[in-house]
Design a protein around this motif. Structure first.
Motif, PDB file in Angstrom:
ATOM      1  N   ALA A 107     -95.090 -50.277  53.191  1.00 30.16           N
ATOM      2  CA  ALA A 107     -94.971 -51.357  52.212  1.00 30.16           C
ATOM      3  C   ALA A 107     -94.275 -52.566  52.816  1.00 30.16           C
ATOM      4  N   ALA A 108     -94.853 -53.736  52.599  1.00 28.52           N
ATOM      5  CA  ALA A 108     -94.261 -55.002  53.017  1.00 28.52           C
ATOM      6  C   ALA A 108     -94.209 -55.896  51.783  1.00 28.52           C
ATOM      7  N   LEU A 109     -93.094 -55.847  51.088  1.00 24.56           N
ATOM      8  CA  LEU A 109     -92.954 -56.573  49.831  1.00 24.56           C
ATOM      9  C   LEU A 109     -91.799 -57.559  49.920  1.00 24.56           C
ATOM     10  N   GLY A 110     -91.918 -58.665  49.211  1.00 22.38           N
ATOM     11  CA  GLY A 110     -90.831 -59.624  49.175  1.00 22.38           C
ATOM     12  C   GLY A 110     -90.505 -60.149  50.555  1.00 22.38           C
ATOM     13  N   GLY A 111     -89.231 -60.024  50.927  1.00 23.50           N
ATOM     14  CA  GLY A 111     -88.791 -60.496  52.233  1.00 23.50           C
ATOM     15  C   GLY A 111     -89.547 -59.865  53.377  1.00 23.50           C
ATOM     16  N   GLY A 112     -90.022 -58.634  53.182  1.00 21.94           N
ATOM     17  CA  GLY A 112     -90.812 -57.981  54.222  1.00 21.94           C
ATOM     18  C   GLY A 112     -92.113 -58.704  54.492  1.00 21.94           C
ATOM     19  N   TYR A 113     -92.782 -59.117  53.422  1.00 23.58           N
ATOM     20  CA  TYR A 113     -94.028 -59.859  53.622  1.00 23.58           C
ATOM     21  C   TYR A 113     -93.747 -61.271  54.123  1.00 23.58           C
ATOM     22  N   GLU A 114     -92.591 -61.828  53.781  1.00 27.20           N
ATOM     23  CA  GLU A 114     -92.236 -63.153  54.288  1.00 27.20           C
ATOM     24  C   GLU A 114     -92.074 -63.124  55.809  1.00 27.20           C
ATOM     25  N   ILE A 115     -91.542 -62.037  56.339  1.00 29.03           N
ATOM     26  CA  ILE A 115     -91.472 -61.886  57.801  1.00 29.03           C
ATOM     27  C   ILE A 115     -92.892 -61.859  58.373  1.00 29.03           C
ATOM     28  N   CYS A 116     -93.779 -61.142  57.686  1.00 30.13           N
ATOM     29  CA  CYS A 116     -95.181 -61.063  58.138  1.00 30.13           C
ATOM     30  C   CYS A 116     -95.850 -62.435  58.123  1.00 30.13           C
ATOM     31  N   LEU A 117     -95.544 -63.230  57.099  1.00 33.54           N
ATOM     32  CA  LEU A 117     -96.141 -64.565  57.003  1.00 33.54           C
ATOM     33  C   LEU A 117     -95.690 -65.477  58.139  1.00 33.54           C
ATOM     34  N   ALA A 118     -94.515 -65.198  58.696  1.00 33.72           N
ATOM     35  CA  ALA A 118     -94.023 -65.997  59.819  1.00 33.72           C
ATOM     36  C   ALA A 118     -94.659 -65.566  61.141  1.00 33.72           C
ATOM     37  N   CYS A 119     -95.463 -64.514  61.110  1.00 29.06           N
ATOM     38  CA  CYS A 119     -96.196 -64.069  62.303  1.00 29.06           C
ATOM     39  C   CYS A 119     -97.591 -64.703  62.312  1.00 29.06           C
ATOM     40  N   ASN A 120     -98.168 -64.841  63.500  1.00 30.23           N
ATOM     41  CA  ASN A 120     -99.502 -65.441  63.602  1.00 30.23           C
ATOM     42  C   ASN A 120    -100.605 -64.504  63.133  1.00 30.23           C
ATOM     43  N   HIS A 121    -100.355 -63.206  63.256  1.00 27.75           N
ATOM     44  CA  HIS A 121    -101.410 -62.231  62.973  1.00 27.75           C
ATOM     45  C   HIS A 121    -100.780 -61.046  62.249  1.00 27.75           C
ATOM     46  N   GLY A 140     -87.105 -61.586  38.077  1.00 28.17           N
ATOM     47  CA  GLY A 140     -86.419 -62.813  37.731  1.00 28.17           C
ATOM     48  C   GLY A 140     -86.059 -63.678  38.916  1.00 28.17           C
ATOM     49  N   LEU A 141     -86.619 -63.370  40.089  1.00 27.87           N
ATOM     50  CA  LEU A 141     -86.316 -64.101  41.317  1.00 27.87           C
ATOM     51  C   LEU A 141     -87.542 -64.874  41.789  1.00 27.87           C
ATOM     52  N   LEU A 142     -87.372 -65.611  42.869  1.00 24.94           N
ATOM     53  CA  LEU A 142     -88.520 -66.223  43.544  1.00 24.94           C
ATOM     54  C   LEU A 142     -88.412 -65.924  45.030  1.00 24.94           C
ATOM     55  N   PRO A 143     -89.537 -65.864  45.743  1.00 28.83           N
ATOM     56  CA  PRO A 143     -89.476 -65.619  47.185  1.00 28.83           C
ATOM     57  C   PRO A 143     -88.715 -66.755  47.871  1.00 28.83           C
ATOM     58  N   GLY A 144     -87.566 -66.432  48.467  1.00 24.19           N
ATOM     59  CA  GLY A 144     -86.716 -67.469  49.041  1.00 24.19           C
ATOM     60  C   GLY A 144     -86.771 -67.557  50.547  1.00 24.19           C
ATOM     61  N   GLY A 145     -87.545 -66.670  51.183  1.00 24.84           N
ATOM     62  CA  GLY A 145     -87.633 -66.670  52.638  1.00 24.84           C
ATOM     63  C   GLY A 145     -88.874 -67.374  53.156  1.00 24.84           C
ATOM     64  N   GLY A 146     -89.320 -68.392  52.430  1.00 28.68           N
ATOM     65  CA  GLY A 146     -90.495 -69.144  52.841  1.00 28.68           C
ATOM     66  C   GLY A 146     -91.785 -68.679  52.213  1.00 28.68           C
ATOM     67  N   ARG A 150     -95.264 -70.844  52.290  1.00 30.94           N
ATOM     68  CA  ARG A 150     -96.280 -70.370  53.248  1.00 30.94           C
ATOM     69  C   ARG A 150     -97.531 -69.862  52.538  1.00 30.94           C
ATOM     70  N   LEU A 151     -97.358 -69.129  51.431  1.00 31.85           N
ATOM     71  CA  LEU A 151     -98.536 -68.596  50.755  1.00 31.85           C
ATOM     72  C   LEU A 151     -99.338 -69.715  50.094  1.00 31.85           C
ATOM     73  N   THR A 152     -98.658 -70.733  49.600  1.00 32.68           N
ATOM     74  CA  THR A 152     -99.369 -71.885  49.040  1.00 32.68           C
ATOM     75  C   THR A 152    -100.184 -72.588  50.125  1.00 32.68           C
ATOM     76  N   TYR A 153     -99.592 -72.758  51.302  1.00 29.73           N
ATOM     77  CA  TYR A 153    -100.319 -73.361  52.417  1.00 29.73           C
ATOM     78  C   TYR A 153    -101.484 -72.482  52.855  1.00 29.73           C
TER      79      TYR A 153
END
Length: 713
Positions: A107-121, A140-146, A150-153
């Motif tokens: 599982a890559a959820l929240g901050g885990g997926y944000e780390i993945c989004l910072a990778c090229n692949h 009640g939170l929002l993704p704060g690690g980008g 990044r997902l909008t882009y």
């Protein structure tokens, strides 16, 4: 272990995250490890690429919620700086001139997926336990690690909305189709494929440049100010208000960040804006409430905090369901979906077959939506045996009767079938109001008798209220709890007092709303104000859904059985009004098209006859109306805790949200008191009691906690 660092002969560095504890998380340990790994990577000679993976079953679990729920207005600035520092390392990751690959092993959820989004692949293992997404909004939170930016882009405004505004999570195959990841491979091929990708793109500048850093990159679907997106944003904002009543700030802030990111500011400015919006969200009451209940409380409840201890876990191997009506067919569906063989019995084979057809209808919908194959559907249907023969139930290790809500009917069914239970089996009565101890009095083994209050529709409602009769054994309670988890329900265990917890509490807020109408208030105003507290529907609308006649009949039965004293009724005018509506005006509820509202194919309108109860000069402040409705349910929950009907605070909070429509932003009826302020809540209760009656008098448990300044936990 922490972050294992390995560089192979091809010049590829593999970072294997293995932090202290059961999962990798963005906590105090993470920051120096993350920064240290990047420092070392940047110092490498002849570096070909980097693979990020995990030694744990999950890739990365996200932020440290214990830390986040402790944030105060005084520490928001520190959190902002910490988030910005983490994001700076992520920018270093994606600016490196070599490929960065996320090898997602779980599982890559929240901050885990944000780390993945910072990778090229991004490559995910084809693992049934793997979920990918950004579910922060559900707490009640929002993704704060980008993550928002990044997902909008990456996907554009429209494409990113389900993942950011709803917190949707996907399995690897669906994540691939949605564009969240690039590849899905067999688990044993994950690292090899990651390294293979790195070697295959050597010298390819495009492969190591993030889309948002590519010159001339355009966000899919266009900028937020485009003629196509501007109305979409306005529509999304309206839908969010309709859903949240403006009481949950996270989704609104997420939409705001998305709008800014999609064309109003540059990427790095949008990132900083996201950090500010995230940090300032964390100390707010709705955020703390939702984290406390929907994460910590839910984990306590599902983990068995109220389950009797030291009793081995069990599973139901064969289930009998008596009664193929609305409740019985829903229970059958839930059990069959969990892989449990079910014997569904009714008075006629035709009725039993109709009960099975309900499951077939639901399964066909899943097949049509691609959520299940035809073969899987047929396998589930094969688990259900409809019958009208009593002997077919023999050998079931749990029998649940879901027949009409009358003691004599339930007793007759018990007498006919109880001896057919397998050795050591137990009996469950699906009831929302009838006392379990009295029902169990007709049983030959009352220690094996338990109440199982399912909520309608069973296939959608996640809560199961387990009622312990006076003689119900701990072993039976534990087995009932295990059955609930087996069919993927969230179980709370409650005591056997009139109305148990959920029925008792939900009735207080509905009848307080009706009491207001009986006193002369405008019914539309009462209904709308109850919705604006954050409840899913207005209380008069809910009473129509429950059915006025049913509420009247249940009350009459409870009085007749000596369970309630009419002289002690807290809202006598409301009870009198319901009786008059049912008996004199034939207003039974929504099912008949006539209740507090008139229902037609075009919608609903308040029944004009309610004008007879209107009184001029009786209008109350909005806040009094809202507090009367909300506080009644809160106070009843506190009394249930005081009387031992509830075994834990977590049961009360989770049960109130999942079962009886407590406003989500409150974190449940008990958690609401914590963030409202104990002293302030007691003072408001005393004020309401002086104006509207003793039912608002704060109970002793509340006074005790307020005097000790101790939160309910």
């Amino acid at each position: 272990m922490a972050f294992a660092y390995d560089k192979d002969s091809d010049g590829i560095v593999t970072i294997t995250m293995d932090m202290d504890g059961p999962v990798n998380a963005m906590n105090d340990q993470f920051w120096p490890l993350f920064k240290g790994a990047m420092d070392r990577i940047e110092a490498e000679d002849d570096l070909k690429g980097v693979v990020w993976t995990s030694a744990k079953e999950t890739f990365f679990a996200g932020g440290d919620l214990n830390m986040l729920k402790g944030i105060t207005p005084d520490t928001v600035g520190d959190l902002f700086e910490q988030v910005e520092a983490t994001k700076a390392v992520m920018r270093r990751m994606e600016k490196l001139p070599v490929p960065m690959v996320a090898a997602i092993n779980g599982a890559a959820l929240g901050g885990g997926y944000e780390i993945c989004l910072a990778c090229n692949h991004r490559i995910a293992a084809d693992n049934p336990k793997t979920k990918i997404g950004l579910p922060e909004v559900t707490l009640g939170l929002l993704p704060g690690g980008g993550g928002v930016v990044r997902l909008t882009y990456l996907l554009g405004l429209e494409g990113a909305m389900p993942f950011l505004l709803e917190g949707r999570q996907l399995n690897p195959q669906k994540a691939l189709k949605a564009g969240l990841i690039h590849e899905v491979v067999a688990p044993d091929q994950l690292l090899a494929r990651a390294k293979e990708h790195i070697l295959s793109v050597q010298g390819d500048e495009a492969a190591v440049t993030q889309p948002w850093d590519t010159k001339g990159y355009k966000i899919p679907g266009g900028p937020s100010a485009s003629p196509r997106n501007a109305p979409r944003i306005a529509g999304a904002a309206a839908m969010l208000f309709k859903k949240t009543r403006g009481l949950m700030p996270a989704p609104t802030r997420i939409l705001d960040i998305m709008t800014e990111a999609a064309g109003r500011v540059d990427f790095d400015t949008a990132q900083r804006y996201e950090s500010r919006r995230f940090a300032s969200l964390t100390p707010l009451a709705p955020t703390k409430n939702m984290i406390e209940t929907l994460f910590f409380g839910m984990n306590k409840v599902n983990g068995g905090a109220s389950r009797p201890k030291d009793i081995p876990r069990t599973k139901i191997a064969r289930l009998g369901v008596l009664g193929a009506g609305m409740m019985g067919q829903g229970i059958t569906y839930s059990a069959a979906m969990a892989g449990i063989p079910v014997v569904l019995k009714d008075m006629s084979i035709e009725a039993a077959e109709r009960g099975k057809a309900y499951t077939e209808k639901l399964l066909n919908k899943r097949v049509d939506k691609g959520r299940m194959t035809a073969e899987q559907r047929d396998a589930v249907l094969a688990l259900i045996t409809p019958t009208d023969k009593t002997e077919d139930v023999k050998g079931c290790d749990l029998i649940i009767e879901a027949v009409f809500e009358k003691i004599d009917v339930k007793n007759a069914v018990l007498a006919e079938h109880e001896e057919l239970l397998a050795t050591g089996g137990f009996w469950g009565s699906n009831t929302s109001t009838l006392p379990i101890t009295r029902l169990a009095g007709a049983s030959k083994k009352p220690e094996n008798f338990v109440g199982l209050h399912f909520f309608s529709p069973v296939d959608k409602m996640p809560l199961l209220e387990i009622i312990a009769g006076d003689q119900t054994s701990d072993e039976t309670l534990a087995r009932a709890f295990d059955f609930a988890r087996q069919i993927k329900k969230t179980p709370i265990i409650v005591g056997d007092k009139t109305g148990f917890y959920t029925s008792r509490t939900i009735s207080t807020k509905m009848f307080e709303a009706l009491q207001l109408v009986a006193e002369g208030q405008d019914p539309m105003r009462v209904d709308n104000l109850s919705r604006l507290t954050g409840m899913p529907t207005g209380m008069l609308s809910l009473l129509d859904e429950v059915q006025l006649k049913l509420a009247n009949d249940i009350y009459g039965t409870q009085v007749e059985m000596g369970l309630l004293d009419p002289e002690q009724e807290a809202t006598p005018e409301a009870r009198k009004m319901v009786h008059e509506l049912v008996s004199q005006h034939d207003r039974h509820g929504r099912a008949t098209g006539k209740g507090l509202y008139d229902y037609t194919s075009e919608g609903k309108v308040i029944w004009p006859g309610l004008a007879a109860w209107r009184k001029e000069g009786t209008d109350l402040p909005d806040q009094d109306i809202q507090d009367r409705i909300l506080f009644r349910a809160v106070l009843e929950t506190l009394r249930c805790l005081e009387e031992g009907v509830l075994r834990s605070v977590a049961d009360g909070n989770v049960g109130s949200i999942l079962g009886i429509g407590a406003p989500v932003h409150t974190g449940g009826y008990i958690q609401f008191v914590n963030t409202y302020g104990l002293d302030r809540f007691v003072a408001r209760c005393e004020e309401l009691a002086a104006k509207y009656g003793d039912r608002f008098t704060p109970p002793e448990i509340l006074k005790q906690h307020a005097s000790e300044q101790k939160l309910f936990a």
